[in-house]
Design an enzyme around this catalytic site. Structure first.
Site, PDB file in Angstrom:
ATOM      1  N   PRO A 170       4.017   3.570  -4.355  1.00 55.52           N
ATOM      2  CA  PRO A 170       4.591   2.247  -4.060  1.00 55.52           C
ATOM      3  C   PRO A 170       5.550   1.846  -5.181  1.00 55.52           C
ATOM      4  CG  PRO A 170       2.288   2.029  -4.723  1.00 55.52           C
ATOM      5  CD  PRO A 170       2.595   3.502  -4.719  1.00 55.52           C
ATOM      6  N   ILE A 209       1.076  -0.166 -12.528  1.00 61.62           N
ATOM      7  CA  ILE A 209       1.765  -1.151 -13.364  1.00 61.62           C
ATOM      8  C   ILE A 209       2.012  -2.433 -12.560  1.00 61.62           C
ATOM      9  CG2 ILE A 209       3.964  -1.610 -14.537  1.00 61.62           C
ATOM     10  CD1 ILE A 209       3.924   1.525 -15.063  1.00 61.62           C
ATOM     11  N   ASP A 249       5.350   2.533 -10.679  1.00 61.97           N
ATOM     12  CA  ASP A 249       4.294   2.767  -9.693  1.00 61.97           C
ATOM     13  C   ASP A 249       3.401   1.527  -9.689  1.00 61.97           C
ATOM     14  OD1 ASP A 249       1.997   3.533  -8.335  1.00 61.97           O
ATOM     15  OD2 ASP A 249       2.027   5.590  -9.118  1.00 61.97           O
ATOM     16  N   HIS A 250       3.471   0.781  -8.614  1.00 62.85           N
ATOM     17  CA  HIS A 250       2.772  -0.507  -8.580  1.00 62.85           C
ATOM     18  C   HIS A 250       1.259  -0.340  -8.527  1.00 62.85           C
ATOM     19  CE1 HIS A 250       2.691  -4.694  -8.644  1.00 62.85           C
ATOM     20  NE2 HIS A 250       3.494  -4.992  -7.651  1.00 62.85           N
ATOM     21  N   ARG A 251       0.778   0.869  -8.272  1.00 60.90           N
ATOM     22  CA  ARG A 251      -0.675   1.078  -8.319  1.00 60.90           C
ATOM     23  C   ARG A 251      -1.170   0.993  -9.745  1.00 60.90           C
ATOM     24  NH1 ARG A 251      -0.849   6.864  -5.614  1.00 60.90           N
ATOM     25  NH2 ARG A 251       0.777   7.064  -7.186  1.00 60.90           N
TER      26      ARG A 251
END
Ligand code: CAO
Length: 523
Positions: free
Chosen positions: A321, A499, A495-497
């Site tokens: 993501p 950060i 990577d929104h998972r």
């Protein structure tokens, strides 16, 4: 007459791990005392009993696909002996009592029906695992499992428990009640009532296996399931080609190849593991267009690098993501210093990129979660203590990302030299795989070309990448007046998972601060 879809739950006192192993099938192997070994005193020393195939819902000639124990192994009650595979399910035949396997009567490929002999098991002195123990076992079994668990854990059982059962059986000394309870704990998390030792006693109920195991349940052996899981493949999406729609290893391979081929042609699909997760995006097919119908065309094959990088980019874009944080860095002073360095060092080309590398290292030190990767399970973050920076290099054959190592230990001029060398090597197609691996964080600079911002794609398993566009002179309000400042656009994809947006904003702000005042690199 019983049909394949009309089974009955085993009575509660027979529901233990076997209920898990047998999934929708009724459990409980039958046992027949066959021989008694007598001491000269006439006292029973050890009793050899038969473990037979239990009621398997009227199925016959069900193939044995895996042996879970061998002669000499100690088995606990309900431990899997062999795995059977019908056209509906994969299941284990549990040992009906504890003891030592005297002989295993089956081999892989044999077919069995209800009542067939699976193994002879020697039960120990004092009737260990025998009838006398039935009551106690029933209680502990009930405490350890339940109906709800059976359905949930069926896959885990088919895939993994057989191996743990095998491992347990090898460790004869550890086959104590404590180890038994541990091994069973591994198989399930007890419900509150189970944890309190309360035995849930529900009457046997008739049920339809098709409700619990509809046809959609993928039909594959434990080995194939394991293989698929390693590749992150969702078996629900794999077309089985073997008898009865069974999914083979080759089917899984073909599925992955298909996805990779789609990725190579830019459909944005991907397979592979990150955080234990798989691809299987179930996208509509890529449009097939006869372009020649609309005008003259010429077809050229993609380069090998484009195919490889395309598949990687497609996977990373599909599975990570991405969010891109944009910022501007005031590099007016930095640029003056860069020009001065260039004057002083005519033999090396010092571009803004080397300053960006040093600034990135400073920001990675400040925000360690950016210098990290998710491990294969996807549940842990691996924080790196080194600073290897990947640099996206545009070559005539496509994009490659060589890695500059230990950038924290190198000065601007050394980095400028190394950057010149690897860029040349990349364009001369002389980079080896080792020179493109081990990166912590990547920088993709299009500053030499143009643009005001873009979304770089994260180079998995890294968690962030910095895109750099062309600097331009802009009027900046200094509180009193507009002043001309050289502003550099930064585009950080993360990577929104791993950060959060706030962390990304802090990271780019810090980066901009460092670039605005290079003394901060020394901090
Ligand atoms: N703003 C303004 N000018 C810039 C700049 C920026 N952000 N970055 C570089 N420049 C200037 C340089 O100073 C140089 O100018 P001079 O020749 O006057 O000194 C000129 O642009 C060309 O620089 P360069 O591109 O040769 O060198 P670099 O160190 O900036 O980059 C490399 C090296 C290998 C990264 C680059 O050549 C490259 O391949 N970039 C493409 C990366 C890419 O394709 N990314 C996209 C990935 S996603 O598809």
């Amino acid at each position: 007459m019983r049909t394949g879809g009309d089974f009955f739950c085993p009575p509660p006192w027979r529901r233990g791990p076997q209920a898990i192993a047998w999934r929708a099938w009724p459990a409980g192997a039958t046992m027949t005392a066959s021989r008694l070994q007598m001491q000269s005193t006439g006292e029973p020393m050890a009793e050899v009993r038969e473990a037979n195939v239990p009621d398997i819902g009227g199925h016959s000639d069900v193939p044995v696909i895996e042996l879970l124990v061998s002669a000499g192994d100690r088995v606990e009650k309900d431990q899997g002996l062999v795995t059977l595979e019908s056209d509906k399910a994969t299941m284990e035949v549990p040992a009906p009592f504890a003891g030592v396997v005297k002989t295993l009567k089956l081999k892989v490929g044999d077919t069995v029906s209800e009542g067939d002999l699976v193994a002879e098991i020697e039960v120990g002195e004092g009737g260990e695992g025998g009838h006398g123990k039935e009551k106690g076992d029933a209680k502990s079994d009930d405490a350890k499992s339940g109906d709800a668990d059976a359905g949930e854990r069926s896959d885990a059982s088919a895939d993994g428990d057989s191996r743990s059962a095998k491992a347990d059986s090898k460790d004869k000394d550890s086959a104590t009640p404590a180890s038994e309870s541990k091994s069973r704990e591994d198989r399930s998390t007890p419900s509150p009532s189970q944890a309190s030792g309360e035995a849930p006693r529900t009457p046997p109920v008739a049920f339809n296996s098709d409700e619990l195991m509809p046809d959609k349940v993928p039909y594959a052996s434990p080995a194939v399931r394991l293989f698929a899981r390693e590749l992150g493949v969702d078996l629900q999406r794999v077309q089985g080609s073997a008898r009865g729609g069974r999914i083979s290893r080759e089917d899984v391979q073909a599925h992955v190849k298909g996805i990779m081929a789609q990725g190579g042609s830019g459909t944005g699909t991907g397979a592979g593991a990150s955080g234990g997760a798989g691809g299987g995006l179930n996208l509509i097919p890529w449009p097939k267009v006869d372009f020649a119908k609309y005008g003259e065309v010429k077809t050229e094959p993609l380069s090998r690098i484009k195919k490889l990088s395309g598949a990687n980019l497609a996977r990373n874009w599909a599975m990570i993501p991405h969010v891109t944080q944009q910022d501007l860095a005031d590099i007016t002073e930095m640029e003056a210093f860069r020009k001065q360095l260039g004057q002083e060092n005519k033999d090396v080309k010092v571009t803004p990129l080397v300053f960006l590398i040093k600034a990135a290292v400073a920001a990675l030190k400040q925000f360690p979660q950016f210098n990290a990767s998710l491990d294969a399970s996807g549940e842990n973050l691996v924080l790196k203590q080194y600073f290897h920076i990947g640099i996206a290099v545009d070559t005539p054959d496509g994009l490659v990302v060589p890695v500059l190592r230990d950038c924290d230990k190198k000065g601007l001029l050394q980095l400028a030299n190394e950057l010149g060398e690897i860029s040349k090597k990349a364009r001369d197609r002389k980079l080896g795989p080792a020179e493109m691996s081990g990166g912590c964080f990547s920088i993709s600079s299009l500053g030499g070309i143009g643009g005001v911002g873009f979304t770089p794609i994260i180079n998995a398993p890294e968690v962030a990448i910095l895109g750099v566009s062309r600097s331009s002179m802009q009027p900046v309000w200094n509180g009193t007046e507009f002043t001309p400042r050289l502003m550099l656009p930064l585009s950080l994809s993360y990577d929104h998972r791993v950060i959060d947006g706030a962390a990304a904003a802090r990271f780019t702000s810090y980066l901009a601060q460092v670039l605005g005042d290079l003394r901060r690199v020394l901090l």
